[in-house]
Write an enzyme that holds these catalytic residues in place. Structure first.
Site, mmCIF file in Angstrom:
data_model
loop_
_atom_site.group_PDB
_atom_site.id
_atom_site.type_symbol
_atom_site.label_atom_id
_atom_site.label_comp_id
_atom_site.label_asym_id
_atom_site.label_seq_id
_atom_site.Cartn_x
_atom_site.Cartn_y
_atom_site.Cartn_z
ATOM 1 N N HIS A 195 0.830 -1.201 0.000
ATOM 2 C CA HIS A 195 0.000 0.000 0.000
ATOM 3 C C HIS A 195 0.864 1.251 0.000
ATOM 4 O O HIS A 195 1.885 1.326 0.694
ATOM 5 C CB HIS A 195 -0.889 0.033 1.248
ATOM 6 N N CYS A 203 0.531 1.900 -5.878
ATOM 7 C CA CYS A 203 -0.337 2.766 -6.665
ATOM 8 C C CYS A 203 0.208 4.197 -6.731
ATOM 9 O O CYS A 203 0.918 4.650 -5.841
ATOM 10 C CB CYS A 203 -1.741 2.802 -6.075
ATOM 11 N N ARG A 241 0.438 2.696 -11.676
ATOM 12 C CA ARG A 241 1.330 1.974 -10.805
ATOM 13 C C ARG A 241 2.735 2.579 -10.861
ATOM 14 O O ARG A 241 3.215 2.976 -11.929
ATOM 15 C CB ARG A 241 1.395 0.490 -11.191
#
Length: 273
Positions: free
Chosen positions: A181, A255, A264
């Site tokens: 994340h 991300c 990405r």
């Protein structure tokens, strides 16, 4: 008599006007209270998602790192000489697929890991979602557990770095590819855009240490660019980005831009011999 009737009618009109005014004021007050209530609820949800999930995941991930550092290594791959995983994993959520959510989401990864890499398989990979290693990024002060798979709920939302099933094990020939994340849920990869060529990426697995050196960064690619986690990582979208020769690589994916899963961000490194 006629005058009296006229006075009574005027009085009723004033009372009716005041009643309508009071009713409108009451409706506006109720609407205002509802708006404030909705605003507070939304604010609490944002605080929970952006702050509380970070606090929980980061604390839990640090505890897992301490357990592993204390010798609590699970049975699993021992690094060099390990072969491929158990097959391709389904494309994850928005942060977890490079054909990933982040989100945490938050967490991006390409959609589906490529099968196959060089090297004999001597030990089965660890169970899915089980933390079996530690990724350290000295420049960023990051130490994050590494777990098998890139599932959002069972891996990435715990603040872990997820190892793409089907990619190489640490220290092996091929591409040891990870997703994490960038925002929320511990956000271990939030600042990987700050990494520069020559920075160390250290992977500890059951007492063995593998040091990779950052070589290239791809600032933006699509979520379907699975070439970035191929055994020889090379973007299928951006010409010239990546490598052309076999070797022992590491790939970090997440991300971008922040608080979005539109594209990405990719960082590549090579094993220090």
């Amino acid at each position: 008599m006629r005058d009296r009737v006229r006075v009574v009618v005027q009085g009723r009109g004033r009372r009716s006007w005041h009643a309508r005014r009071a009713g409108l004021a009451g409706a506006l007050w109720a609407a205002g209270e509802l708006a404030v209530t909705v605003g507070v609820v939304v604010m609490l949800l944002v605080v929970h998602q952006v702050w509380w999930t970070n606090r929980q995941a980061l604390s839990a991930a640090h505890e897992v790192v301490r357990e592993l550092e204390g010798g609590g290594w699970p049975a699993g791959p021992e690094g060099e000489g390990q072969g491929e995983g158990t097959g391709a994993e389904e494309g994850p959520d928005a942060e977890a697929s490079v054909g990933p959510s982040g989100g945490s989401g938050d967490s991006g990864s390409p959609g589906g890991a490529p099968a196959g890499n060089s090297g004999p398989r001597t030990v089965d990979p660890p169970p899915r979602a089980s933390a079996y290693g530690i990724l350290r990024i000295p420049r960023l002060g990051v130490a994050v557990p590494v777990a098998q798979g890139v599932d959002k709920r069972s891996v990435l939302d715990k603040g872990y770095a997820g190892h793409y099933v089907g990619t190489a094990q640490p220290g092996a020939e091929g591409n040891f590819a990870l997703a994490g994340h960038r925002n929320t849920h511990g956000e271990p990869f939030r600042y990987i855009n700050r990494l520069r060529a020559g920075d160390e990426l250290i992977v500890d697995v059951r007492g063995k240490r593998y040091v990779y050196l950052v070589g290239q960064t791809l600032a933006e690619t699509t979520e379907r660019d699975t070439g970035v986690i191929a055994p020889v990582p090379r973007s299928a979208v951006t010409p010239g980005a990546g490598y052309s020769e076999p070797g022992a690589y590491i790939t970090l994916t997440t991300c971008t831009p922040e608080y979005s899963s539109k594209y990405r961000l990719v960082v590549w490194g090579t094993l220090k011999r």
